[in-house]
Design a protein around this motif. Structure first.
Motif, PDB file in Angstrom:
ATOM      1  N   GLU A  37       0.844  -1.201   0.000  1.00 39.50           N
ATOM      2  CA  GLU A  37       0.000   0.000   0.000  1.00 39.50           C
ATOM      3  C   GLU A  37       0.877   1.248   0.000  1.00 39.50           C
ATOM      4  N   GLU A  38       0.536   2.225  -0.832  1.00 44.91           N
ATOM      5  CA  GLU A  38       1.261   3.491  -0.879  1.00 44.91           C
ATOM      6  C   GLU A  38       0.514   4.526  -0.043  1.00 44.91           C
ATOM      7  N   LEU A  39       1.174   5.015   0.998  1.00 42.85           N
ATOM      8  CA  LEU A  39       0.573   5.952   1.941  1.00 42.85           C
ATOM      9  C   LEU A  39       1.317   7.278   1.874  1.00 42.85           C
ATOM     10  N   ARG A  40       0.583   8.360   1.653  1.00 50.30           N
ATOM     11  CA  ARG A  40       1.215   9.678   1.607  1.00 50.30           C
ATOM     12  C   ARG A  40       1.570  10.132   3.022  1.00 50.30           C
ATOM     13  N   ASP A  41       2.844  10.393   3.212  1.00 49.99           N
ATOM     14  CA  ASP A  41       3.376  10.813   4.502  1.00 49.99           C
ATOM     15  C   ASP A  41       2.621  12.039   5.020  1.00 49.99           C
ATOM     16  N   LEU A  42       2.077  11.923   6.237  1.00 48.76           N
ATOM     17  CA  LEU A  42       1.335  12.974   6.940  1.00 48.76           C
ATOM     18  C   LEU A  42      -0.053  13.242   6.373  1.00 48.76           C
ATOM     19  N   PHE A  43      -0.402  12.612   5.272  1.00 48.83           N
ATOM     20  CA  PHE A  43      -1.738  12.762   4.709  1.00 48.83           C
ATOM     21  C   PHE A  43      -2.555  11.484   4.943  1.00 48.83           C
ATOM     22  N   ASP A  44      -1.988  10.352   4.540  1.00 50.12           N
ATOM     23  CA  ASP A  44      -2.670   9.069   4.715  1.00 50.12           C
ATOM     24  C   ASP A  44      -2.230   8.336   5.972  1.00 50.12           C
ATOM     25  N   ILE A  45      -1.091   8.721   6.524  1.00 54.19           N
ATOM     26  CA  ILE A  45      -0.592   8.086   7.743  1.00 54.19           C
ATOM     27  C   ILE A  45       0.110   9.134   8.607  1.00 54.19           C
ATOM     28  N   LEU A  46      -0.258   9.159   9.893  1.00 51.35           N
ATOM     29  CA  LEU A  46       0.275  10.120  10.845  1.00 51.35           C
ATOM     30  C   LEU A  46       1.199   9.417  11.836  1.00 51.35           C
ATOM     31  N   PRO A  47       2.079  10.180  12.500  1.00 54.85           N
ATOM     32  CA  PRO A  47       3.092   9.554  13.349  1.00 54.85           C
ATOM     33  C   PRO A  47       2.551   8.598  14.407  1.00 54.85           C
ATOM     34  N   ASN A  48       1.519   8.988  15.150  1.00 53.13           N
ATOM     35  CA  ASN A  48       1.011   8.103  16.206  1.00 53.13           C
ATOM     36  C   ASN A  48       0.630   6.728  15.668  1.00 53.13           C
ATOM     37  N   ASP A  49      -0.163   6.732  14.601  1.00 51.77           N
ATOM     38  CA  ASP A  49      -0.607   5.473  13.996  1.00 51.77           C
ATOM     39  C   ASP A  49       0.565   4.702  13.401  1.00 51.77           C
ATOM     40  N   PHE A  50       1.470   5.438  12.779  1.00 49.87           N
ATOM     41  CA  PHE A  50       2.624   4.804  12.139  1.00 49.87           C
ATOM     42  C   PHE A  50       3.477   4.052  13.144  1.00 49.87           C
ATOM     43  N   PHE A  51       3.837   4.717  14.244  1.00 46.90           N
ATOM     44  CA  PHE A  51       4.751   4.092  15.201  1.00 46.90           C
ATOM     45  C   PHE A  51       4.079   2.967  15.971  1.00 46.90           C
ATOM     46  N   LYS A  52       2.774   3.075  16.208  1.00 44.53           N
ATOM     47  CA  LYS A  52       2.057   1.953  16.815  1.00 44.53           C
ATOM     48  C   LYS A  52       2.133   0.728  15.916  1.00 44.53           C
ATOM     49  N   ARG A  53       1.885   0.937  14.637  1.00 43.49           N
ATOM     50  CA  ARG A  53       1.916  -0.174  13.687  1.00 43.49           C
ATOM     51  C   ARG A  53       3.325  -0.731  13.538  1.00 43.49           C
ATOM     52  N   LEU A  54       4.312   0.161  13.499  1.00 44.42           N
ATOM     53  CA  LEU A  54       5.702  -0.269  13.314  1.00 44.42           C
ATOM     54  C   LEU A  54       6.172  -1.152  14.468  1.00 44.42           C
ATOM     55  N   SER A  55       5.713  -0.841  15.685  1.00 48.28           N
ATOM     56  CA  SER A  55       6.187  -1.576  16.863  1.00 48.28           C
ATOM     57  C   SER A  55       5.693  -3.021  16.885  1.00 48.28           C
ATOM     58  N   SER A  56       4.608  -3.295  16.159  1.00 54.65           N
ATOM     59  CA  SER A  56       4.058  -4.652  16.204  1.00 54.65           C
ATOM     60  C   SER A  56       4.035  -5.356  14.845  1.00 54.65           C
ATOM     61  N   SER A  57       4.520  -4.672  13.808  1.00 56.11           N
ATOM     62  CA  SER A  57       4.418  -5.224  12.461  1.00 56.11           C
ATOM     63  C   SER A  57       5.515  -6.256  12.185  1.00 56.11           C
ATOM     64  N   SER A  58       5.146  -7.320  11.495  1.00 57.31           N
ATOM     65  CA  SER A  58       6.141  -8.314  11.087  1.00 57.31           C
ATOM     66  C   SER A  58       6.792  -7.917   9.766  1.00 57.31           C
ATOM     67  N   THR A  59       6.216  -6.920   9.086  1.00 60.57           N
ATOM     68  CA  THR A  59       6.802  -6.406   7.842  1.00 60.57           C
ATOM     69  C   THR A  59       7.242  -4.961   8.048  1.00 60.57           C
ATOM     70  N   MET A  60       8.257  -4.565   7.325  1.00 56.67           N
ATOM     71  CA  MET A  60       8.806  -3.231   7.481  1.00 56.67           C
ATOM     72  C   MET A  60       8.460  -2.361   6.265  1.00 56.67           C
ATOM     73  N   PRO A  61       8.151  -1.078   6.498  1.00 59.63           N
ATOM     74  CA  PRO A  61       7.852  -0.187   5.375  1.00 59.63           C
ATOM     75  C   PRO A  61       9.120   0.258   4.662  1.00 59.63           C
ATOM     76  N   THR A  62       8.938   0.758   3.458  1.00 59.53           N
ATOM     77  CA  THR A  62       9.993   1.466   2.737  1.00 59.53           C
ATOM     78  C   THR A  62       9.435   2.843   2.379  1.00 59.53           C
ATOM     79  N   THR A  63      10.276   3.683   1.789  1.00 63.72           N
ATOM     80  CA  THR A  63       9.809   5.023   1.430  1.00 63.72           C
ATOM     81  C   THR A  63      10.201   5.364   0.006  1.00 63.72           C
ATOM     82  N   SER A  64       9.490   6.335  -0.524  1.00 60.74           N
ATOM     83  CA  SER A  64       9.791   6.884  -1.838  1.00 60.74           C
ATOM     84  C   SER A  64       9.636   8.394  -1.767  1.00 60.74           C
ATOM     85  N   GLN A  65      10.450   9.098  -2.516  1.00 60.51           N
ATOM     86  CA  GLN A  65      10.368  10.561  -2.551  1.00 60.51           C
ATOM     87  C   GLN A  65       9.054  11.007  -3.201  1.00 60.51           C
TER      88      GLN A  65
END
Length: 286
Positions: A37-65
């Motif tokens: 899934e492509e999520l626009r930084d700060l538009f589709d995903i915000l820090p609180n939700d992001f870090f909660k998901r990151l702490s329990s996710s078995s998969t890691m995100p990547t980024t694109s400019q």
């Protein structure tokens, strides 16, 4: 009379919401790619939700400019409103965002656009945006606003301590801190931005000592200078960010302070638990 100037930046700066409104800043979002899934930084995903998901996710995100099309859309809107445009972007040595902006600019030959490579990230770029915004509000020309931001960035520093180097290593942003890999896990790395890249400073034995030493290093850089602007930045570690800010400002009084998350696109590479300081010291003073 100079045309009015608007600022475009990317989401990694993560400047305060009130600045976005006050300085008429447009944000070109980086993209966080997670489980297809492509999520626009700060538009589709915000820090609180992001870090909660990151702490329990078995998969890691990547980024694109941000894509050239996304930057161009920001530019077109502002040109339509009669603005000249100053693009202030994350370090070109950490991201391809500036290259996207240059492509967007090339597609708009009649627009009056200037770009600045901050060689910084997060509020390191943010302080330059603030100063350019103030210049724009004062009616300065595009060239004058660019010169203001260019000078401001010379007075900026960014110092961080990630909880682990794992994320920086995985994302290819580790720079000279590569030599810290493979050391005892209990050792906490201290890094800083140097010429647009993250470079190693020291390793210390505990998290508490890392915060204290990071504060000492920042104070060494800003002591005796004025005015002083200090932002504590963090990846889901607000209490430690406050502690770090207190350590710095108890030693050196600051004209302005704030605490802010790093954006999800930055947090993808630093990992949760990262804290740091982004300062601007001595610009327009001594």
């Amino acid at each position: 009379m100079a045309k009015k100037v608007a600022i475009v930046t990317d989401s990694t700066a993560y400047i305060p919401e009130e600045w976005i409104k006050k300085y008429h800043v447009k944000i070109a979002p980086a993209v966080v790619i997670w489980d297809g899934e492509e999520l626009r930084d700060l538009f589709d995903i915000l820090p609180n939700d992001f870090f909660k998901r990151l702490s329990s996710s078995s998969t890691m995100p990547t980024t694109s400019q941000p894509s050239p099309a996304a930057v161009k859309a920001c530019y077109e809107e502002l040109v339509g409103e009669g603005y000249d445009i100053l693009g202030i972007y994350v370090s070109s040595k950490l991201s391809g965002t500036l290259a996207s902006a240059e492509q967007a600019k090339s597609m708009m030959p009649n627009a009056n656009i200037m770009h600045l490579d901050t060689l910084a990230v997060s509020m390191g770029a943010g302080w330059a945006i603030m100063m350019a915004g103030e210049a724009a509000l004062a009616g300065k020309s595009l060239a004058e606003c660019h010169a203001t931001a260019s000078e401001a960035i010379k007075h900026v520093g960014v110092y961080i301590t990630p909880d682990t180097l794992e994320f920086l290593h995985r994302g290819g942003r580790i720079g000279g801190a590569q030599r810290f890999l493979g050391t005892a896990l209990s050792l906490k790395p201290l890094l800083y931005l140097h010429e647009g890249r993250l470079e190693p400073l020291e390793r210390v034995r505990t998290r508490k000592k890392a915060l204290a030493r990071l504060a000492e290093l920042v104070v060494e850089q800003i002591k005796g200078k004025s005015p002083v602007y200090v932002a504590a930045i963090h990846a889901n570690a607000a209490e430690e960010a406050q502690e770090l800010l207190n350590l710095v400002t108890s030693a050196v009084p600051a004209n302005q302070t704030l605490i802010t998350f790093v954006s999800p696109a930055v947090g993808t590479h630093t990992g949760p638990g990262t804290v740091g300081i982004a300062f601007m010291a001595g610009y327009g003073g001594k």
